[in-house]
Design a protein around this motif. Sequence first.
Motif, PDB file in Angstrom:
ATOM      1  N   VAL A 193     111.304 -89.358  22.311  1.00  0.00           N
ATOM      2  CA  VAL A 193     110.803 -88.094  21.748  1.00  0.00           C
ATOM      3  C   VAL A 193     111.102 -86.997  22.753  1.00  0.00           C
ATOM      4  N   PRO A 194     111.913 -86.006  22.412  1.00  0.00           N
ATOM      5  CA  PRO A 194     112.205 -84.913  23.365  1.00  0.00           C
ATOM      6  C   PRO A 194     110.933 -84.187  23.788  1.00  0.00           C
ATOM      7  N   ALA A 195     110.850 -83.848  25.055  1.00  0.00           N
ATOM      8  CA  ALA A 195     109.678 -83.137  25.566  1.00  0.00           C
ATOM      9  C   ALA A 195     109.517 -81.797  24.865  1.00  0.00           C
ATOM     10  N   ALA A 196     110.654 -81.175  24.490  1.00  0.00           N
ATOM     11  CA  ALA A 196     110.560 -79.872  23.808  1.00  0.00           C
ATOM     12  C   ALA A 196     109.843 -79.998  22.480  1.00  0.00           C
ATOM     13  N   ASP A 207     106.439 -77.857  21.508  1.00  0.00           N
ATOM     14  CA  ASP A 207     106.344 -76.910  20.392  1.00  0.00           C
ATOM     15  C   ASP A 207     105.630 -77.501  19.181  1.00  0.00           C
ATOM     16  N   GLY A 208     105.120 -78.748  19.335  1.00  0.00           N
ATOM     17  CA  GLY A 208     104.319 -79.339  18.273  1.00  0.00           C
ATOM     18  C   GLY A 208     105.091 -79.929  17.122  1.00  0.00           C
ATOM     19  N   SER A 209     106.390 -80.042  17.234  1.00  0.00           N
ATOM     20  CA  SER A 209     107.177 -80.576  16.122  1.00  0.00           C
ATOM     21  C   SER A 209     107.336 -82.084  16.175  1.00  0.00           C
ATOM     22  N   ALA A 210     106.879 -82.743  17.240  1.00  0.00           N
ATOM     23  CA  ALA A 210     106.999 -84.190  17.343  1.00  0.00           C
ATOM     24  C   ALA A 210     106.121 -84.870  16.302  1.00  0.00           C
ATOM     25  N   LEU A 267     103.627 -90.951  18.234  1.00  0.00           N
ATOM     26  CA  LEU A 267     102.916 -90.947  19.506  1.00  0.00           C
ATOM     27  C   LEU A 267     101.522 -91.551  19.412  1.00  0.00           C
ATOM     28  N   ALA A 268     100.936 -91.541  18.244  1.00  0.00           N
ATOM     29  CA  ALA A 268      99.551 -92.001  18.106  1.00  0.00           C
ATOM     30  C   ALA A 268      99.432 -93.477  18.459  1.00  0.00           C
ATOM     31  N   GLY A 269      98.485 -93.805  19.340  1.00  0.00           N
ATOM     32  CA  GLY A 269      98.214 -95.176  19.722  1.00  0.00           C
ATOM     33  C   GLY A 269      99.312 -95.823  20.524  1.00  0.00           C
TER      34      GLY A 269
END
Length: 582
Positions: free
Chosen positions: A145-148, A152-155, A160-162
């Motif tokens: 997952v890119p840090a960007a 910016d909340g687009s991930a 990412l959950a759990g």
Amino acid sequence: MVLGYYFRGEGDDTPSIGMLPEPVLDSALPAARWLYRPASHGGNLPELQEAVPSAGFINNPLFDADGVLRRVPLLQAYGDGLYESLALAVTRAALGYPPIDLPSPDDNGEYPPEWLYVGATGVPVDAQAAVLVPYRGRQGSFPYVPAADVLDGSAAAETLAGSIVLIGTTAPGLLDLRATPVQNVYAGVEVHANVIAGILDGRIRHRPDWTLGLELLLLVFIALLLGLVLPRLSPLYMTLTAVAALIAVVGTNLFAWRLDLVLPLASPVLLVLLLTMLYIAHGFFTTTRHKRALARRFGQYVPPELVEEMSQRPEDFSTAGESREMTVLFSDVRGFTSISEGLEARQLTRLMNELLTPMTRVIHDHRGTIDKYMGDAIMAFWGAPLRDPEHARHALDAALEMQRQLHAMQPTFKQRGWPAIRMGIGLNTGTMSVGNMGSEFRMAYTVLGDAVNLGSRLEGLSNVYGVDIIVSDATRAQVSDHVFRELDLVRVKGKDRPVAIFEPLGPASRLDAAVGAELERHHGALALYRHADWDGAETAFRALAEDFPERKVYAIYLERIDAFRQNPPGPDWDGVFVHRSK
């Protein structure tokens, strides 16, 4: 949250900076003596380190000799404590920070550790508390997952959950790319991910310290087994045995792998291949040397094809003296003395070369062995050095072909101004002594015995009876599909027992009817002669002589009948004619 830091390797005198976390174990542990000990560290800012519950080192000092990253240490000894790697720290954080234990197999730490315990979970390690990285596959086996996208909340939240999230770099300029067994360029952060997943899933495979001894025993076993088996096999079976050994080695390795045990593979595979190639090469050079030795020893006697066969069947021949049933051939040019007197030396040499070369080729083509050349004569035999159950047949076929070749050569000889050549051949079959014979100065592979002497006598008789080939009864008996004309029952010089002699006429399947009729008349006349019916025999032989004036044998019997009329044989006469000369 777990932070990362690094240790500097041995010999690096760069001063330490930053703050380290609390060590997870005391370096006084017996097993700590086996761990890698760095020279200095590069830690985090105190404010950051104190704000998190743990941290782990991210460097790996245990690259293999080829520069490939196959294992990473879970602990390093620094100062008075043992520090955990980032992968181990993240795993413990995910499990609620269970305690760590690194027991030694003995109380004094004389033997390296084999297990590291994270709570009740055992992780197999080597002497330096390192684990083999259980790579899932090429880079990307774990989601990136890119840090960007996170900033910016687009991930995607479900990604990412759990999840355990590792923050790292993949850009080449940031120098965190590694060479691994699965990919030459591999992100270092994913190495940590593989270790974490391996510990949590129980996929860390064990390569204990005793595998080195096992590898040595395995190599010794393979070397002894193949060393005993391969030299006894042909190249084909040698290759098949090597393939079977490779399958066994790889199969055993895969079976151990399924049991989470890592056994050595490269060294036994290389040893099998090396030994196979070594023995194949040794066999090739030995066979080549053996063939050269055979060629030197027998090349002047037998054709190359027979030398090749001898190299494949070495048990069938020997140069030591032995007795065998064989067939011997003697050939001689008739009237050679007068021929030689009428030719210059160079012409005579050329004539003999052109005569003996095709004759020798015929003998070789029929699996014969040249014993020697005696001026214009050839001595050859069949049944040695290789055994030949059809020695009599092959010798007879060669004799017939020699006469055909000689007949075909006459126009060429006449064109060159050379005299017509006739050759007498004698064949006999019997038990002979064969082997290397001679003196310490010169040896020859030859045959000796009464059967050989008789073959020479038969060649001499061919001129007496005016035929091209004479064979003994022993030779005739072994070639039953040929037709023969019985010439006489004789007692030759040096022999007490009478011998029936025959002229071969060729295969029965190709016998001309006229020849068959003549043969029947001939045998009838011969029977009258042996019953001392001189009148009947004379009438029969005279009729044959008139019909076939070229047959010298009929004139011989007419002369004998005249002699017996003047000097009748005794009542014990058995029809045998005694030849006083050789």
